[in-house]
Design an enzyme around this catalytic site. Structure first.
Site, short mmCIF file in Angstrom:
data_model
loop_
_atom_site.label_atom_id
_atom_site.label_comp_id
_atom_site.label_asym_id
_atom_site.label_seq_id
_atom_site.Cartn_x
_atom_site.Cartn_y
_atom_site.Cartn_z
N GLU A 28 -3.76 3.03 -7.40
CA GLU A 28 -4.18 4.19 -6.61
C GLU A 28 -3.18 5.33 -6.77
O GLU A 28 -2.15 5.33 -6.11
CB GLU A 28 -4.21 3.85 -5.11
N HIS B 144 0.85 -1.20 0.00
CA HIS B 144 0.00 0.00 0.00
C HIS B 144 0.88 1.25 0.00
O HIS B 144 1.99 1.22 0.51
CB HIS B 144 -0.91 -0.01 1.24
#
Lengths: 221, 221, 221, 221
Positions: free
Chosen positions: D140, D92
């Site tokens: 993202e 992430h």
């Protein structure tokens, strides 16, 4: 008391390569003229180039604790020493290190007769750094770095608190302060708060005329 | 097909400072004599020194993706370029990077007309690296680095598998192999497995006579 | 003086999930029977499970300094607190942290009424850690961790030196010692050197019968 | 085509401990009612607690590649599996990993029958991640995370470009998109761009009524 000024070129284009050499010349000229100690920390690829042609103390911006061996890409103390550095910043807020690595790096500098400047972010970490016995600790509240607001004005308590904490733990360690320092009054205020010098960067490196900015910096001491 | 040899000085004392210059001279002499491409990756503080005095392609051992700005201690691509580097290793097993940083660094090298060599540890990561479009990927099983056991002999499948995986994803990417390479037969075997060159270090840097070792390395091609 | 024993489950399979619960039960039983404080540091995913069913002090193996917010994958102090932890190791040699993060994490533990154990590797880093004012420092020479050779025997000077250094800087900080500790004589020796407890792992977790091993550990105090 | 929604609790207080359990119940209720797959990624200390009491797929926010052994503070795949997780985010943007570690972690998930979601920041890193063969990649753009501006609107090209790149490299890998997603129209737009689901966080976790927000999210599919 002698005052110590350390100019950090960071990775500013204005402080890269040939520009680092020009900044080093400005440091040398102002140091000679004003009778203060001014050192420069160019980028690591520029240490040899600056140290070869300018008579000024050159610091590395970082070293790793790594010794000789299989450590590709690491900054080996003997390589920066042989390139001409006389000291190094360690643990700058833009290049934080583990506590174990800070201690190893400070020891490697000491063992090679080089000066160590451990950067810290508050009173507690300054005290911890002092316990490692470096030549200098440089307290720089991260939120003020590059802000143009001098730590000596925005947070004088962090400077006096750091000086007190350091003196209790190891009175041989000198305290620098950084973050937002660029003018003569900032340096003067820092010294009055007990610091023995300053660490500074953009205020000089990105100044229209860095040499003039350095003259202003030392004008009140 | 041209063969590419890249000599990594790591932080070996035998490859630091003046020793890096001597190794670079050996690379230049053997390259000229044998008609192969030999580049050297000295430590970052040695790039300027080596590139200034030896006519040999100089690589950095690492760059950070960081651009110009407040990035103390980071290795800025334009600083190594101005110091004389024509390319860089990135993500060496001794200096691993995040995927995001590898991509940024490879892009920074490309944007500056410099060669990129992404180091990887197995077929899957080699495929991933190839998807980033570098000039080279260098597959080096970590357990063989510095072992003296050539990857071309110990694990030929990782080389052929890497070549196959890379060609499927981006046929413009060239595959180097490393780890344990030092002799002419190792290089020959690597080329037969589909590699277009080798990345090597201790076998040459720590050899009794590095120039002789380089002559041996290129003797069978 | 009360003795404090902290059992670190690391990522041993023998200390994962249901096995962590069994180890915690052994800690509880031996603590009650011997009248000493024994805490357990299971893996972070096991904190809730262990704390829910066993009446034993549970420590986290690590926390990040990160507060609430956008910190995916970080170990937030309030999450381990709500899961049932009463303290945490920080800066273990297998999970080193930057000095700034150690200070932030120690402060986060303090602010939440939790105990902090900062791990260190030598006398200098122990002194630095003590300056941060944690509840405990745990000195563990990395080369002895998992060696089966107790630090109290292999390097008693690092324990006494740490105790001396800590007491000078902050007498409220207690010193634990770790690395190679597993038997009653190791704990006894550690206490005689001035430590107030021990941090231990494989010697108990991987013992044939961990409860027996814990009984042996506390047999000489 | 089934749609996959993964709700990341980050370290928001609104998603910690008992609050994570409530969010998981909302995910379960909306998933059942709307006939879509909704999974939750609570903080690591909350995995066991959530998985024990709510019938919903639970993901870890991170795992390290570390196996069993001396890896204090690392997130071991078997510990999160035994705690009840069926998959994990890896890499992430708030917990970046080295390429080598991403590959090891994805392999560890696969070997344990768990789903892997590799987060990426642009088309190139998405392609690289796909080469590692995970179940999902989640693109993202970091600058849009938490912005409230959906990637599907702000930068639709990064979604379609990622889908194209992934399908060329490994058509079995599914593409999620994240950053700024919170409403039904955002999810609809994402699916129209070729994504097979979304990764989202603050838009739901910090909503006044998370269950209502989830109902809105799935209202247009």
């Amino acid at each position: 008391m002698s005052v110590f000024i350390l100019l950090n070129c960071k990775t500013y284009d204005e402080g890269t390569g040939a520009n680092a050499v020009k900044l080093a010349e400005a440091c040398r000229d102002v140091a000679e003229s004003a009778g203060v100690d001014i050192a420069i920390a160019p980028q690591i690829p520029d240490i040899f180039r600056v140290a070869s042609v300018v008579d000024v103390p050159v610091y590395s911006q970082h070293i790793d604790g790594a010794g000789p061996g299989s450590h590709t890409g690491k900054v080996y103390v003997k390589a920066v020493l042989e390139a001409g550095a006389v000291g190094s910043l360690i643990n700058h807020s833009e290049r934080r290190m583990t506590l174990a690595d800070i201690e190893t790096a400070a020891g490697a500098l000491r063992a090679n007769g080089m000066a160590s400047v451990i950067c810290t972010n508050n009173i507690a970490t300054t005290a911890a750094a002092a316990a490692l016995g470096p030549d200098f600790v440089a307290i720089e509240p991260p939120e003020l770095i590059g802000s143009g607001i001098p730590v000596s004005k925005a947070d004088p308590g962090v400077v006096t608190g750091s000086v007190d904490a350091v003196k209790k733990i190891n009175p041989n360690v000198k305290v620098l302060c950084g973050a937002g320092i660029s003018k003569g009054e900032d340096l003067k205020a820092a010294l009055e708060l007990g610091a023995e010098g300053v660490l500074l960067a953009s205020g000089i490196v990105k100044a229209k005329d860095p040499k003039d900015a350095l003259y202003d910096l030392v004008s009140l001491i």
